[in-house]
Design a protein around this motif. Sequence first.
Motif, PDB file in Angstrom:
ATOM      1  N   THR A 101       0.840  -1.201   0.000  1.00  0.00           N
ATOM      2  CA  THR A 101       0.000   0.000   0.000  1.00  0.00           C
ATOM      3  C   THR A 101       0.876   1.252   0.000  1.00  0.00           C
ATOM      4  N   PRO A 126      -5.713  -3.068  -2.101  1.00  0.00           N
ATOM      5  CA  PRO A 126      -5.384  -2.440  -0.815  1.00  0.00           C
ATOM      6  C   PRO A 126      -5.667  -3.364   0.361  1.00  0.00           C
ATOM      7  N   ASN A 127      -6.602  -4.289   0.181  1.00  0.00           N
ATOM      8  CA  ASN A 127      -6.868  -5.268   1.242  1.00  0.00           C
ATOM      9  C   ASN A 127      -7.314  -6.579   0.603  1.00  0.00           C
ATOM     10  N   HIS A 155      -4.069  -0.141  13.189  1.00  0.00           N
ATOM     11  CA  HIS A 155      -3.075  -1.113  12.738  1.00  0.00           C
ATOM     12  C   HIS A 155      -1.949  -1.263  13.757  1.00  0.00           C
ATOM     13  N   HIS A 156      -1.174  -2.326  13.569  1.00  0.00           N
ATOM     14  CA  HIS A 156       0.068  -2.552  14.319  1.00  0.00           C
ATOM     15  C   HIS A 156       1.021  -1.365  14.123  1.00  0.00           C
ATOM     16  N   LYS A 159       3.547  -0.466  10.915  1.00  0.00           N
ATOM     17  CA  LYS A 159       3.042  -0.039   9.600  1.00  0.00           C
ATOM     18  C   LYS A 159       3.675   1.293   9.201  1.00  0.00           C
ATOM     19  N   ASP A 161       2.788   3.289   6.306  1.00  0.00           N
ATOM     20  CA  ASP A 161       1.947   4.289   5.638  1.00  0.00           C
ATOM     21  C   ASP A 161       0.691   4.612   6.445  1.00  0.00           C
ATOM     22  N   SER A 164      -4.131   4.016   6.027  1.00  0.00           N
ATOM     23  CA  SER A 164      -3.968   2.717   5.377  1.00  0.00           C
ATOM     24  C   SER A 164      -4.549   2.761   3.964  1.00  0.00           C
ATOM     25  N   GLY A 165      -4.073   1.833   3.138  1.00  0.00           N
ATOM     26  CA  GLY A 165      -4.613   1.709   1.784  1.00  0.00           C
ATOM     27  C   GLY A 165      -6.105   1.393   1.822  1.00  0.00           C
ATOM     28  N   THR A 166      -6.500   0.608   2.802  1.00  0.00           N
ATOM     29  CA  THR A 166      -7.914   0.240   2.935  1.00  0.00           C
ATOM     30  C   THR A 166      -8.771   1.476   3.225  1.00  0.00           C
ATOM     31  N   ILE A 214      -3.533  -5.918  14.527  1.00  0.00           N
ATOM     32  CA  ILE A 214      -3.109  -6.393  13.188  1.00  0.00           C
ATOM     33  C   ILE A 214      -3.674  -5.391  12.173  1.00  0.00           C
ATOM     34  N   ALA A 215      -4.943  -5.558  11.785  1.00  0.00           N
ATOM     35  CA  ALA A 215      -5.551  -4.639  10.810  1.00  0.00           C
ATOM     36  C   ALA A 215      -7.054  -4.577  11.093  1.00  0.00           C
ATOM     37  N   PHE A 240      -5.635 -12.766   4.909  1.00  0.00           N
ATOM     38  CA  PHE A 240      -5.465 -12.108   3.607  1.00  0.00           C
ATOM     39  C   PHE A 240      -5.225 -13.110   2.472  1.00  0.00           C
TER      40      PHE A 240
HETATM   41  O1  LIG Z   1       0.123  -2.831   6.765  1.00  0.00           O
HETATM   42  C1  LIG Z   1      -0.792  -3.639   7.056  1.00  0.00           C
HETATM   43  O2  LIG Z   1      -0.690  -4.439   7.984  1.00  0.00           O
HETATM   44  C2  LIG Z   1      -2.008  -3.618   6.244  1.00  0.00           C
HETATM   45  N1  LIG Z   1      -2.032  -2.869   5.191  1.00  0.00           N
HETATM   46  C3  LIG Z   1      -3.102  -2.751   4.273  1.00  0.00           C
HETATM   47  C4  LIG Z   1      -3.648  -1.332   4.284  1.00  0.00           C
HETATM   48  O3  LIG Z   1      -2.845  -0.388   4.322  1.00  0.00           O
HETATM   49  O4  LIG Z   1      -4.859  -1.165   4.234  1.00  0.00           O
HETATM   50  C5  LIG Z   1      -4.149  -3.816   4.450  1.00  0.00           C
HETATM   51  C6  LIG Z   1      -4.414  -4.199   5.874  1.00  0.00           C
HETATM   52  O5  LIG Z   1      -5.119  -3.180   6.469  1.00  0.00           O
HETATM   53  C7  LIG Z   1      -3.127  -4.510   6.600  1.00  0.00           C
END
Ligand SMILES: O=C(O)C1=N[C@H](C(=O)O)C[C@H](O)C1
Length: 266
Positions: A101, A126-127, A155-156, A159, A161, A164-166, A214-215, A240
């Motif tokens: 992402t 993205p997910n 998220h954890h 990460k 970015d 998140s991409g989601t 986690i996510a 995933f």
């Molecule tokens: O970095 C992650 O862990 C995830 N990244 C993706 C996002 O940025 O949405 C998908 C999920 O959320 C886990």
Amino acid sequence: MNKIKIVIAGARGRMGKEAVYLTGRTEHFDLVGVLDHKHEGKKLSDLDGFTGYDVPIYTDIEKCFQTEKPDVLIDLTTPEFGYYHAKTALSYGVRPVVGTTGFTKENLQELEDLCEEMNRGCIIAPNFALGAVLMMKFSQIAAKYYQDVEIMEMHHDQKLDAPSGTAIKTAELMAEVRQAKNQGHPDEKETIPGARGADFDGMRIHSTRLPGLIAHQQVLFGAEGESLTIRHDSYNRVSFMSGVKLAVEEVLKVNVLVYGLENIME
Ligand SMILES: O=C(O)C1=N[C@H](C(=O)O)C[C@H](O)C1
Ligand SMILES: NC(=O)C1=CN([C@@H]2O[C@H](COP(=O)(O)OP(=O)(O)OC[C@H]3O[C@@H](n4cnc5c(N)ncnc54)[C@H](OP(=O)(O)O)[C@@H]3O)[C@@H](O)[C@H]2O)C=CC1
């Protein structure tokens, strides 16, 4: 059925490791190599946790593609390298499945153009969790009826970015159907910058980062006297992998850029 020859970039990572195991348990998947920025000249099986995965590690993507001639590249690295890997893959006629992402709109446009030029498919998801895709689609349906909405993604803390991409994809899907509105009071002021989160088309996105997570994402809709919460949780990264499997199978059937798993889920 011919086996699908796969290279994984980011194989040592949290997601990459699960993708390696996915190839190991999927009869028609054939892991032929991995792309890394370390461990040139070694085999994946030389590294902890990969007993039995007797495939070469490449640090040179061109050498990897020339030698192994894969059908599909699965990329689970970082935005910078993921983009470069996807572009290089397409230029070699290799179809990328990208979970990484943090791509920009310009990145997506360039990849779309390259798919057209090379007449090859690329899937950017993205997910990959099917429930997360449903959460995004359900949010899009709700956004037709509720203008007032905020996204909370959690998220954890490893990460890279944010958002998140989601969360971005969710906002994009909702923006397609939502009556435009700037969320919150017109005169609201942040006494600490960032307090109201990121602004996407008037919708606010809040990013939480904590160890143990986690996510997770919830999309909160509000209206007079009611609220609606749509939430998805990934408790591990195996969640995933059914999406990764689907994307690898489907990317062979398309010759365009597909952005979002919702476009290939029946
Ligand atoms: O970095 C992650 O862990 C995830 N990244 C993706 C996002 O940025 O949405 C998908 C999920 O959320 C886990
Ligand atoms: N689409 C989806 O469903 C999901 C997407 N993601 C996304 O996937 C990506 C990876 O996430 P995650 O597995 O948690 O991250 P990790 O940091 O655990 O894994 C990334 C891996 O890529 C390696 N790497 C870094 N640069 C390169 C390079 N140039 N070439 C090859 N490998 C490289 C890293 O090595 P090193 O550590 O040595 O630098 C690491 O092993 C992120 O963008 C994340 O947002 C994550 C979960 C689900």
